[in-house]
Motif scaffolding. Structure first.
Motif, PDB file in Angstrom:
ATOM      1  N   UNK A 206       3.187   0.511  11.627  1.00 37.30           N
ATOM      2  CA  UNK A 206       4.645   0.336  11.633  1.00 37.30           C
ATOM      3  C   UNK A 206       5.269   1.048  12.833  1.00 37.30           C
ATOM      4  N   UNK A 207       4.710   2.201  13.195  1.00 39.98           N
ATOM      5  CA  UNK A 207       5.194   2.887  14.397  1.00 39.98           C
ATOM      6  C   UNK A 207       4.961   2.027  15.631  1.00 39.98           C
ATOM      7  N   UNK A 208       3.786   1.400  15.722  1.00 38.22           N
ATOM      8  CA  UNK A 208       3.485   0.559  16.884  1.00 38.22           C
ATOM      9  C   UNK A 208       4.446  -0.624  16.969  1.00 38.22           C
ATOM     10  N   UNK A 209       4.851  -1.154  15.832  1.00 38.92           N
ATOM     11  CA  UNK A 209       5.839  -2.239  15.863  1.00 38.92           C
ATOM     12  C   UNK A 209       7.156  -1.740  16.438  1.00 38.92           C
ATOM     13  N   UNK A 210       7.531  -0.516  16.086  1.00 37.56           N
ATOM     14  CA  UNK A 210       8.732   0.077  16.674  1.00 37.56           C
ATOM     15  C   UNK A 210       8.590   0.231  18.184  1.00 37.56           C
ATOM     16  N   UNK A 211       7.352   0.409  18.639  1.00 39.23           N
ATOM     17  CA  UNK A 211       7.081   0.568  20.067  1.00 39.23           C
ATOM     18  C   UNK A 211       6.936  -0.770  20.781  1.00 39.23           C
ATOM     19  N   UNK A 212       7.200  -1.863  20.067  1.00 38.94           N
ATOM     20  CA  UNK A 212       7.179  -3.219  20.638  1.00 38.94           C
ATOM     21  C   UNK A 212       5.767  -3.698  20.978  1.00 38.94           C
ATOM     22  N   UNK A 213       4.750  -3.143  20.307  1.00 31.75           N
ATOM     23  CA  UNK A 213       3.395  -3.668  20.502  1.00 31.75           C
ATOM     24  C   UNK A 213       3.327  -5.068  19.906  1.00 31.75           C
TER      25      UNK A 213
ATOM     26  N   UNK B 191       0.808  -1.222   0.000  1.00 27.39           N
ATOM     27  CA  UNK B 191       0.000   0.000   0.000  1.00 27.39           C
ATOM     28  C   UNK B 191       0.839   1.269   0.000  1.00 27.39           C
ATOM     29  N   UNK B 192       2.091   1.183   0.484  1.00 31.72           N
ATOM     30  CA  UNK B 192       2.995   2.317   0.530  1.00 31.72           C
ATOM     31  C   UNK B 192       4.416   1.813   0.298  1.00 31.72           C
ATOM     32  N   UNK B 193       5.309   2.721   0.001  1.00 32.09           N
ATOM     33  CA  UNK B 193       6.706   2.311  -0.164  1.00 32.09           C
ATOM     34  C   UNK B 193       7.400   2.298   1.196  1.00 32.09           C
ATOM     35  N   UNK B 194       8.377   1.397   1.341  1.00 28.22           N
ATOM     36  CA  UNK B 194       9.133   1.341   2.586  1.00 28.22           C
ATOM     37  C   UNK B 194       9.897   2.639   2.815  1.00 28.22           C
ATOM     38  N   UNK B 195      10.356   3.276   1.728  1.00 26.61           N
ATOM     39  CA  UNK B 195      11.107   4.520   1.857  1.00 26.61           C
ATOM     40  C   UNK B 195      10.249   5.613   2.475  1.00 26.61           C
ATOM     41  N   UNK B 196       8.974   5.696   2.061  1.00 23.62           N
ATOM     42  CA  UNK B 196       8.085   6.705   2.616  1.00 23.62           C
ATOM     43  C   UNK B 196       7.847   6.456   4.097  1.00 23.62           C
ATOM     44  N   UNK B 197       7.629   5.189   4.471  1.00 22.90           N
ATOM     45  CA  UNK B 197       7.425   4.851   5.873  1.00 22.90           C
ATOM     46  C   UNK B 197       8.654   5.213   6.698  1.00 22.90           C
ATOM     47  N   UNK B 198       9.817   4.847   6.197  1.00 27.78           N
ATOM     48  CA  UNK B 198      11.068   5.146   6.905  1.00 27.78           C
ATOM     49  C   UNK B 198      11.238   6.643   7.109  1.00 27.78           C
TER      50      UNK B 198
ATOM     51  N   UNK C 157      -3.954  -6.253   2.845  1.00 27.53           N
ATOM     52  CA  UNK C 157      -2.612  -5.888   2.376  1.00 27.53           C
ATOM     53  C   UNK C 157      -1.945  -4.895   3.320  1.00 27.53           C
ATOM     54  N   UNK C 158      -2.748  -4.019   3.946  1.00 27.19           N
ATOM     55  CA  UNK C 158      -2.182  -3.091   4.913  1.00 27.19           C
ATOM     56  C   UNK C 158      -1.655  -3.837   6.136  1.00 27.19           C
ATOM     57  N   UNK C 159      -2.445  -4.785   6.614  1.00 27.39           N
ATOM     58  CA  UNK C 159      -2.043  -5.564   7.776  1.00 27.39           C
ATOM     59  C   UNK C 159      -0.805  -6.404   7.464  1.00 27.39           C
ATOM     60  N   UNK C 160      -0.753  -6.942   6.250  1.00 28.95           N
ATOM     61  CA  UNK C 160       0.404  -7.740   5.840  1.00 28.95           C
ATOM     62  C   UNK C 160       1.656  -6.870   5.758  1.00 28.95           C
ATOM     63  N   UNK C 161       1.502  -5.670   5.230  1.00 27.35           N
ATOM     64  CA  UNK C 161       2.634  -4.752   5.126  1.00 27.35           C
ATOM     65  C   UNK C 161       3.178  -4.427   6.515  1.00 27.35           C
ATOM     66  N   UNK C 162       2.290  -4.142   7.453  1.00 29.54           N
ATOM     67  CA  UNK C 162       2.706  -3.836   8.825  1.00 29.54           C
ATOM     68  C   UNK C 162       3.515  -4.989   9.413  1.00 29.54           C
ATOM     69  N   UNK C 163       3.025  -6.204   9.205  1.00 26.19           N
ATOM     70  CA  UNK C 163       3.676  -7.381   9.776  1.00 26.19           C
ATOM     71  C   UNK C 163       5.057  -7.613   9.182  1.00 26.19           C
ATOM     72  N   UNK C 164       5.219  -7.326   7.888  1.00 29.75           N
ATOM     73  CA  UNK C 164       6.469  -7.629   7.197  1.00 29.75           C
ATOM     74  C   UNK C 164       7.460  -6.469   7.176  1.00 29.75           C
ATOM     75  N   UNK C 165       7.031  -5.290   7.592  1.00 34.47           N
ATOM     76  CA  UNK C 165       7.923  -4.128   7.528  1.00 34.47           C
ATOM     77  C   UNK C 165       9.139  -4.332   8.432  1.00 34.47           C
ATOM     78  N   UNK C 166      10.318  -4.030   7.910  1.00 34.23           N
ATOM     79  CA  UNK C 166      11.569  -4.231   8.637  1.00 34.23           C
ATOM     80  C   UNK C 166      11.858  -3.006   9.511  1.00 34.23           C
ATOM     81  N   UNK C 167      11.552  -3.108  10.801  1.00 34.84           N
ATOM     82  CA  UNK C 167      11.728  -1.969  11.698  1.00 34.84           C
ATOM     83  C   UNK C 167      13.210  -1.662  11.954  1.00 34.84           C
ATOM     84  N   UNK C 168      14.088  -2.622  11.686  1.00 32.76           N
ATOM     85  CA  UNK C 168      15.519  -2.379  11.871  1.00 32.76           C
ATOM     86  C   UNK C 168      16.054  -1.370  10.864  1.00 32.76           C
ATOM     87  N   UNK C 169      15.257  -1.068   9.856  1.00 34.78           N
ATOM     88  CA  UNK C 169      15.663  -0.115   8.825  1.00 34.78           C
ATOM     89  C   UNK C 169      15.595   1.328   9.330  1.00 34.78           C
ATOM     90  N   UNK C 170      14.877   1.547  10.441  1.00 29.01           N
ATOM     91  CA  UNK C 170      14.670   2.898  10.943  1.00 29.01           C
ATOM     92  C   UNK C 170      15.894   3.374  11.727  1.00 29.01           C
TER      93      UNK C 170
END
Length: 261
Positions: A168-175, A130-137, A195-208
């Motif tokens: 993706x922010x919540x994943x960074x917060x360890x939710x 739904x969005x690019x990883x670069x935009x999220x980062x 697809x949004x939920x899948x993106x959240x689950x697969x997003x690599x938070x170590x990239x931040x």
């Protein structure tokens, strides 16, 4: 009477989410003393919203469309130095984008569209993203920079792009993932997208990359999480030691029973 946007929400102290703003929402938004506004969808802001941000010295950053930059004072995010954003001076208006092009944030200042930073697909890179990883980062690193606070993040509907972004922010917060999905669906309702939920689950938070100046709520939560992790590890260590001791006692009993005196 103050009227918040329909999809308005408080994410953390000084961090807000919302759908598109209309003039009826302006008094409410003004009461929040917003310093930075981030748009996640590629539509140009309305003239009324642009004027509101300019009059209230709110820096407007359009991540999906490409940014508007001041010709003498630009700042870049750590994610993409070529994608300059309009910072404005101290006491100046940070953004003045109208429907016809660029407005003026201060006397004698001019703004131009940084077209070189506009990607071919601003926020969708494949059929399942739904969005690019670069935009999220880029957006998360802005949201985690205390210098931008108070801050509001917006998209057209207040549901899809922003729901993915906040997940993706919540994943960074360890939710845990279940709690993230509960929050996402609380805003999305029957418009939730797998697809949004899948993106959240697969997003690599170590990239931040965490900024040097983090908001207070992040520092406090990270400290609490570390303490909980240390307590959990201590409990696991005690359990391992107890199990080892119990196994040793059982071994002694086996040896004793097999070798009667």
């Amino acid at each position: 009477m103050l009227t918040p946007p329909e999809q308005f929400g408080i994410v953390e102290q000084g961090l807000y989410r919302s759908d598109t703003l209309h003039p009826s929402h302006f008094p409410f938004i003004r009461s929040l003393n917003i310093k930075t506004a981030i748009l996640l969808t590629p539509e140009l802001p309305s003239r009324a919203m642009s004027n509101f941000f300019e009059e209230n010295q709110i820096r407007l950053i359009d991540l999906a469309l490409g940014s508007w930059k001041h010709n003498t004072n630009t700042i870049s995010t750590s994610a993409n130095n070529s994608n300059a954003i309009n910072s404005g001076g101290e006491g100046q208006s940070g953004q003045g984008v109208g429907e016809s092009g660029a407005g003026s944030g201060a006397v004698g200042a001019s703004y131009t569209m940084n077209t070189s930073s506009i990607p071919v697909a601003p926020f969708q890179t494949s059929w399942w993203k739904p969005m690019s990883e670069e935009l999220i980062k880029e957006g998360l690193e802005m949201v985690l920079d205390a210098k931008n606070y108070p801050i509001i993040v917006m998209d057209t509907s207040g549901i899809h792009e922003i729901g993915t972004f906040m997940g993706c922010l919540r994943r960074l917060q360890h939710w845990n993932f279940s709690s993230i999905i509960v929050e996402y669906r609380a805003y999305a309702g029957n418009k939730a997208r797998y697809v949004n939920e899948q993106f959240i689950e697969l997003f690599d938070i170590d990239w931040i990359t965490l900024p040097e100046t983090l908001p207070t709520w992040w520092i406090e939560q990270e400290q609490m999480w570390r303490e909980e992790e240390e307590e959990r590890e201590s409990q696991l260590q005690q359990q391992r030691e107890a199990d080892a001791h119990r196994q040793q006692e059982q071994l002694v009993l086996v040896i004793t029973s097999s070798n009667p005196s």
